[in-house]
Design a protein around this motif. Structure first.
Motif, PDB file in Angstrom:
ATOM      1  N   PRO A  12       0.823  -1.214   0.000  1.00 53.47           N
ATOM      2  CA  PRO A  12       0.000   0.000   0.000  1.00 53.47           C
ATOM      3  C   PRO A  12       0.859   1.268   0.000  1.00 53.47           C
ATOM      4  CG  PRO A  12      -0.023  -1.047   2.163  1.00 53.47           C
ATOM      5  CD  PRO A  12       0.642  -2.010   1.230  1.00 53.47           C
ATOM      6  N   ALA A  13       0.519   2.174  -0.882  1.00 50.25           N
ATOM      7  CA  ALA A  13       1.190   3.471  -0.951  1.00 50.25           C
ATOM      8  C   ALA A  13       0.169   4.495  -1.415  1.00 50.25           C
ATOM      9  CB  ALA A  13       2.372   3.417  -1.918  1.00 50.25           C
ATOM     10  N   SER A  14       0.101   5.606  -0.683  1.00 47.91           N
ATOM     11  CA  SER A  14      -0.851   6.660  -1.016  1.00 47.91           C
ATOM     12  C   SER A  14      -0.212   8.002  -0.696  1.00 47.91           C
ATOM     13  CB  SER A  14      -2.143   6.483  -0.201  1.00 47.91           C
ATOM     14  OG  SER A  14      -1.926   6.855   1.151  1.00 47.91           O
ATOM     15  N   PRO A  15      -0.857   9.097  -1.067  1.00 48.00           N
ATOM     16  CA  PRO A  15      -0.310  10.415  -0.717  1.00 48.00           C
ATOM     17  C   PRO A  15      -0.239  10.672   0.785  1.00 48.00           C
ATOM     18  CG  PRO A  15      -1.873  10.603  -2.531  1.00 48.00           C
ATOM     19  CD  PRO A  15      -1.999   9.209  -1.994  1.00 48.00           C
ATOM     20  N   THR A  16      -0.894   9.824   1.573  1.00 51.44           N
ATOM     21  CA  THR A  16      -0.897  10.040   3.023  1.00 51.44           C
ATOM     22  C   THR A  16      -0.100   9.006   3.805  1.00 51.44           C
ATOM     23  OG1 THR A  16      -2.965   8.780   3.268  1.00 51.44           O
ATOM     24  CG2 THR A  16      -3.146  11.169   2.918  1.00 51.44           C
ATOM     25  N   ALA A  17       0.305   7.902   3.178  1.00 50.10           N
ATOM     26  CA  ALA A  17       1.051   6.875   3.907  1.00 50.10           C
ATOM     27  C   ALA A  17       1.740   5.926   2.934  1.00 50.10           C
ATOM     28  CB  ALA A  17       0.128   6.087   4.839  1.00 50.10           C
ATOM     29  N   VAL A  18       3.030   5.690   3.171  1.00 51.05           N
ATOM     30  CA  VAL A  18       3.795   4.706   2.400  1.00 51.05           C
ATOM     31  C   VAL A  18       4.497   3.790   3.391  1.00 51.05           C
ATOM     32  CG1 VAL A  18       5.646   4.300   0.741  1.00 51.05           C
ATOM     33  CG2 VAL A  18       4.153   6.295   0.478  1.00 51.05           C
ATOM     34  N   LEU A  19       4.249   2.491   3.278  1.00 49.76           N
ATOM     35  CA  LEU A  19       4.927   1.507   4.106  1.00 49.76           C
ATOM     36  C   LEU A  19       6.325   1.271   3.536  1.00 49.76           C
ATOM     37  CD1 LEU A  19       4.607  -0.545   6.489  1.00 49.76           C
ATOM     38  CD2 LEU A  19       3.906  -2.226   4.750  1.00 49.76           C
ATOM     39  N   VAL A  20       7.347   1.319   4.392  1.00 52.36           N
ATOM     40  CA  VAL A  20       8.736   1.205   3.950  1.00 52.36           C
ATOM     41  C   VAL A  20       9.460   0.197   4.825  1.00 52.36           C
ATOM     42  CG1 VAL A  20      10.958   2.419   3.742  1.00 52.36           C
ATOM     43  CG2 VAL A  20       8.837   3.563   3.054  1.00 52.36           C
ATOM     44  N   ASN A  21      10.252  -0.656   4.202  1.00 49.18           N
ATOM     45  CA  ASN A  21      11.195  -1.503   4.927  1.00 49.18           C
ATOM     46  C   ASN A  21      12.586  -0.912   4.703  1.00 49.18           C
ATOM     47  OD1 ASN A  21      13.092  -3.569   5.650  1.00 49.18           O
ATOM     48  ND2 ASN A  21      11.452  -5.077   5.531  1.00 49.18           N
ATOM     49  N   PRO A  22      13.151  -0.227   5.698  1.00 49.20           N
ATOM     50  CA  PRO A  22      14.456   0.423   5.485  1.00 49.20           C
ATOM     51  C   PRO A  22      15.574  -0.530   5.099  1.00 49.20           C
ATOM     52  CG  PRO A  22      13.378   1.321   7.435  1.00 49.20           C
ATOM     53  CD  PRO A  22      12.573   0.125   7.007  1.00 49.20           C
ATOM     54  N   SER A  23      15.454  -1.806   5.487  1.00 44.81           N
ATOM     55  CA  SER A  23      16.518  -2.754   5.165  1.00 44.81           C
ATOM     56  C   SER A  23      16.494  -3.186   3.705  1.00 44.81           C
ATOM     57  CB  SER A  23      16.414  -3.991   6.064  1.00 44.81           C
ATOM     58  OG  SER A  23      15.335  -4.828   5.676  1.00 44.81           O
ATOM     59  N   TYR A  24      15.520  -2.716   2.936  1.00 45.64           N
ATOM     60  CA  TYR A  24      15.504  -3.025   1.507  1.00 45.64           C
ATOM     61  C   TYR A  24      16.424  -2.093   0.718  1.00 45.64           C
ATOM     62  CZ  TYR A  24      11.519  -6.282   1.786  1.00 45.64           C
ATOM     63  OH  TYR A  24      10.697  -7.340   2.038  1.00 45.64           O
TER      64      TYR A  24
END
Length: 342
Positions: free
Chosen positions: A168-180
């Motif tokens: 899920p990615a939107s103008p209000t929230a993006v889920l991120v895995n920093p280890s990627y």
């Protein structure tokens, strides 16, 4: 950067590609052979016994990187052929994430696996003169740009690395895995294939990691900043420990996140152990004495202290028989050797 300076440097030796095994410290050759015997099937499939014998895209990509670094062309070609036949079967240039019991069980990609595979293919072509891989690396670089980037809600002109095509990615929230994020891989693919958004993503990722809240397995980025992850535990653990590994590998040992990670690892209570999982308050939830975790912790500590001697921390305890720590031990040795080459 000259072509020679990009080649692998292990234990202070410049290793031309494909590198002659006689040039590699025998302890590392032995560990690579042991790793292959445990986890690599003769057909090129990498097996993760700890997850029920599944094969995942990042496992295939790790193996490609290691095979290229050790000059093991036979293993490299077998790994890549299996990957092409079983995981790189989507309609784009990315891999399906999980294969088990003779079929793909999860068609979503995992962006770190695709980034690592693209980089391994680039290194094979550019540094080892192994033909037939450059076009695949170029296609992966293009797919990363078109499929795996999402605008940062705080700065829409900058991109975040989306962990999967269906994440899920939107103008209000993006889920991120920093280890990627492996900034060096992003930069080298960008330079090789004229994909400027990849180098901007690397730069922006390093800026993101300056926020102490980003030292997590997962985070959510909103217009207000970094927040606890949606749908994931708020912790620094077995995913996040790759953040300092990849920063050091990218020549960024002086990054604040490396120092912060080293401090987290040092919270372990038992002698000779590493705090592998800590919660948002820094409480230790899990610790380990396996050599792979200790190698990453030592890499972070040496980077934080400004000393990265080009020797590989791989000892007899590496023979744990567990896929992830054994793989980390070899990756940390490679990161230590190449970390000053960026």
């Amino acid at each position: 950067m000259s072509r020679l300076s990009r080649r692998c440097v292990l234990a202070g030796l410049v290793l031309a590609g494909p590198m002659a095994q006689a040039q590699v410290p025998s302890v590392l050759l032995s560990r690579w052979d042991q790793w292959k015997a445990r986890f690599l099937r003769s057909n090129g499939r990498v097996v993760d016994p700890g997850q029920g014998g599944i094969t995942h895209s990042e496992g295939q990509a790790y193996a490609l990187l290691l095979a290229q670094a050790f000059g093991d062309r036979d293993a490299f070609e077998a790994i890549e052929l299996w990957t092409l036949r079983h995981l790189a079967t989507r309609q784009d240039a990315l891999m399906a994430w999980r294969w088990q019991d003779g079929e793909v069980r999860d068609w979503r990609n995992a962006t770190d696996g695709d980034l690592l595979r693209g980089w391994a293919l680039l290194r094979a072509s550019r540094d080892s003169d192994w033909a037939g891989h450059a076009a695949k690396a170029q296609a992966i670089a293009g797919a990363l740009v078109t499929i795996c980037l999402a605008p940062d809600p705080r700065a829409p002109g900058e991109d975040l690395l989306n962990p999967a095509d269906q994440s899920p990615a939107s103008p209000t929230a993006v889920l991120v895995n920093p280890s990627y994020y492996l900034p060096r891989a992003l930069r080298e693919l960008s330079a090789a294939f004229d994909q400027p958004r990849l180098i901007r993503t690397a730069d922006h990722g390093e800026t993101l990691f300056r926020d102490p809240l980003a030292l997590r397995d997962w985070i959510t980025v909103t217009p207000e900043g970094v927040t606890p992850p949606e749908g994931h535990d708020d912790r620094f653990g077995w995913d996040g420990l790759r953040i300092p590994l990849y920063l050091v590998w990218s020549g960024r040992a002086d990054h604040p996140a490396v120092r912060q990670a080293a401090a987290r690892f040092a919270l372990a209570n038992a002698p000779g152990h590493v705090a592998g999982v800590t919660d948002a308050a820094g409480r230790v939830l899990s610790e380990s004495d396996l050599a792979g975790f200790r190698a990453v912790a030592a890499l972070a500590q040496d980077g934080a202290e400004g000393r990265l001697p080009a020797h590989a921390l791989v000892d007899d305890a590496t023979r744990s028989g567990e896929y992830y720590p054994d793989t980390l031990a070899l990756l940390a040795a490679l990161a230590r050797a190449e970390g000053g080459a960026d």
